[in-house]
Design a protein around this motif. Structure first.
Motif, PDB file in Angstrom:
ATOM      1  N   LYS A   1     -38.908  38.177  12.513  1.00  0.00           N
ATOM      2  CA  LYS A   1     -38.989  39.031  10.892  1.00  0.00           C
ATOM      3  C   LYS A   1     -38.441  37.935  10.083  1.00  0.00           C
ATOM      4  O   LYS A   1     -39.187  37.397   9.042  1.00  0.00           O
ATOM      5  CB  LYS A   1     -38.079  39.620  10.078  1.00  0.00           C
ATOM      6  CG  LYS A   1     -38.607  41.187  10.604  1.00  0.00           C
ATOM      7  CD  LYS A   1     -36.956  42.503  10.859  1.00  0.00           C
ATOM      8  CE  LYS A   1     -36.822  42.543   9.325  1.00  0.00           C
ATOM      9  NZ  LYS A   1     -35.351  43.675   9.326  1.00  0.00           N
ATOM     10  N   GLN A   2     -38.220  36.515  11.089  1.00  0.00           N
ATOM     11  CA  GLN A   2     -37.362  35.746  10.515  1.00  0.00           C
ATOM     12  C   GLN A   2     -38.617  34.466  10.317  1.00  0.00           C
ATOM     13  O   GLN A   2     -38.950  34.351   9.362  1.00  0.00           O
ATOM     14  CB  GLN A   2     -35.990  34.558  10.661  1.00  0.00           C
ATOM     15  CG  GLN A   2     -34.541  35.060  10.572  1.00  0.00           C
ATOM     16  CD  GLN A   2     -33.609  34.793  11.496  1.00  0.00           C
ATOM     17  OE1 GLN A   2     -34.068  34.931  12.701  1.00  0.00           O
ATOM     18  NE2 GLN A   2     -32.617  34.497  10.827  1.00  0.00           N
TER      19      GLN A   2
ATOM     20  N   GLN B   1     -40.554  35.494   7.386  1.00  0.00           N
ATOM     21  CA  GLN B   1     -40.178  36.407   6.053  1.00  0.00           C
ATOM     22  C   GLN B   1     -39.995  37.485   5.486  1.00  0.00           C
ATOM     23  O   GLN B   1     -40.009  37.445   4.816  1.00  0.00           O
ATOM     24  CB  GLN B   1     -40.915  35.189   5.186  1.00  0.00           C
ATOM     25  CG  GLN B   1     -40.887  33.707   5.812  1.00  0.00           C
ATOM     26  CD  GLN B   1     -41.525  32.871   4.792  1.00  0.00           C
ATOM     27  OE1 GLN B   1     -42.460  32.761   4.341  1.00  0.00           O
ATOM     28  NE2 GLN B   1     -41.395  31.159   5.552  1.00  0.00           N
ATOM     29  N   ARG B   2     -39.588  38.367   6.502  1.00  0.00           N
ATOM     30  CA  ARG B   2     -39.429  39.654   6.584  1.00  0.00           C
ATOM     31  C   ARG B   2     -38.307  39.760   6.428  1.00  0.00           C
ATOM     32  O   ARG B   2     -37.374  39.824   7.151  1.00  0.00           O
ATOM     33  CB  ARG B   2     -40.044  40.966   6.490  1.00  0.00           C
ATOM     34  CG  ARG B   2     -42.060  40.552   7.202  1.00  0.00           C
ATOM     35  CD  ARG B   2     -42.517  40.367   6.321  1.00  0.00           C
ATOM     36  NE  ARG B   2     -44.142  40.448   6.639  1.00  0.00           N
ATOM     37  CZ  ARG B   2     -44.639  40.713   5.061  1.00  0.00           C
ATOM     38  NH1 ARG B   2     -44.150  41.500   3.828  1.00  0.00           N
ATOM     39  NH2 ARG B   2     -45.641  40.315   5.241  1.00  0.00           N
ATOM     40  N   LEU B   3     -37.861  40.910   4.761  1.00  0.00           N
ATOM     41  CA  LEU B   3     -36.236  40.572   5.230  1.00  0.00           C
ATOM     42  C   LEU B   3     -35.939  42.188   5.421  1.00  0.00           C
ATOM     43  O   LEU B   3     -34.956  42.516   5.102  1.00  0.00           O
ATOM     44  CB  LEU B   3     -35.949  39.892   3.420  1.00  0.00           C
ATOM     45  CG  LEU B   3     -36.168  39.049   3.112  1.00  0.00           C
ATOM     46  CD1 LEU B   3     -35.413  38.630   1.972  1.00  0.00           C
ATOM     47  CD2 LEU B   3     -35.492  38.180   3.855  1.00  0.00           C
ATOM     48  N   THR B   4     -36.804  42.921   4.494  1.00  0.00           N
ATOM     49  CA  THR B   4     -36.228  44.456   4.756  1.00  0.00           C
ATOM     50  C   THR B   4     -37.001  45.172   6.257  1.00  0.00           C
ATOM     51  O   THR B   4     -37.888  44.198   6.509  1.00  0.00           O
ATOM     52  CB  THR B   4     -37.800  45.312   3.627  1.00  0.00           C
ATOM     53  OG1 THR B   4     -39.010  45.778   4.063  1.00  0.00           O
ATOM     54  CG2 THR B   4     -37.300  44.906   2.622  1.00  0.00           C
TER      55      THR B   4
END
Length: 92
Positions: free
Chosen positions: A11-12, A15-18
């Motif tokens: 996810k990092q 660049q996904r935060l949810t």
């Protein structure tokens, strides 16, 4: 690294935060591991080289579905080749 830690790193990378895509990303990691093993590479749970190969392959799969460029990145191909040659070149 366990599956939860690999998901965090993936996810990092993307660049996904949810958590909206977590199930899909987990499936991509399973597919990535399967594809890598199909190439004859043995993945070792908890080995950073194996974990990062799965994460980077899954990131490639995620990105290629949205883009026109579907060629595997050279750094990933080189990493997989190096893993394969290293494993096949060991004398047992």
């Amino acid at each position: 690294m366990d599956e939860a830690a690999r998901l965090i790193v993936l996810k990092q990378d993307l660049q996904r935060l949810t958590t909206a895509n977590d199930d899909y990303l987990k499936t991509l990691m399973k597919l990535a591991a399967s594809e890598i093993q199909t190439e004859g590479i043995t993945l070792t749970e908890g080995e950073i080289e194996s974990d990062m190969a799965v994460i980077q392959y899954a990131a490639y799969l995620f990105r290629k579905r949205a883009g026109n460029d579907t060629v595997m990145p050279r750094y990933l191909r080189k990493q997989l080749n190096n893993m394969l040659f290293s494993q096949k070149g060991k004398i047992t």
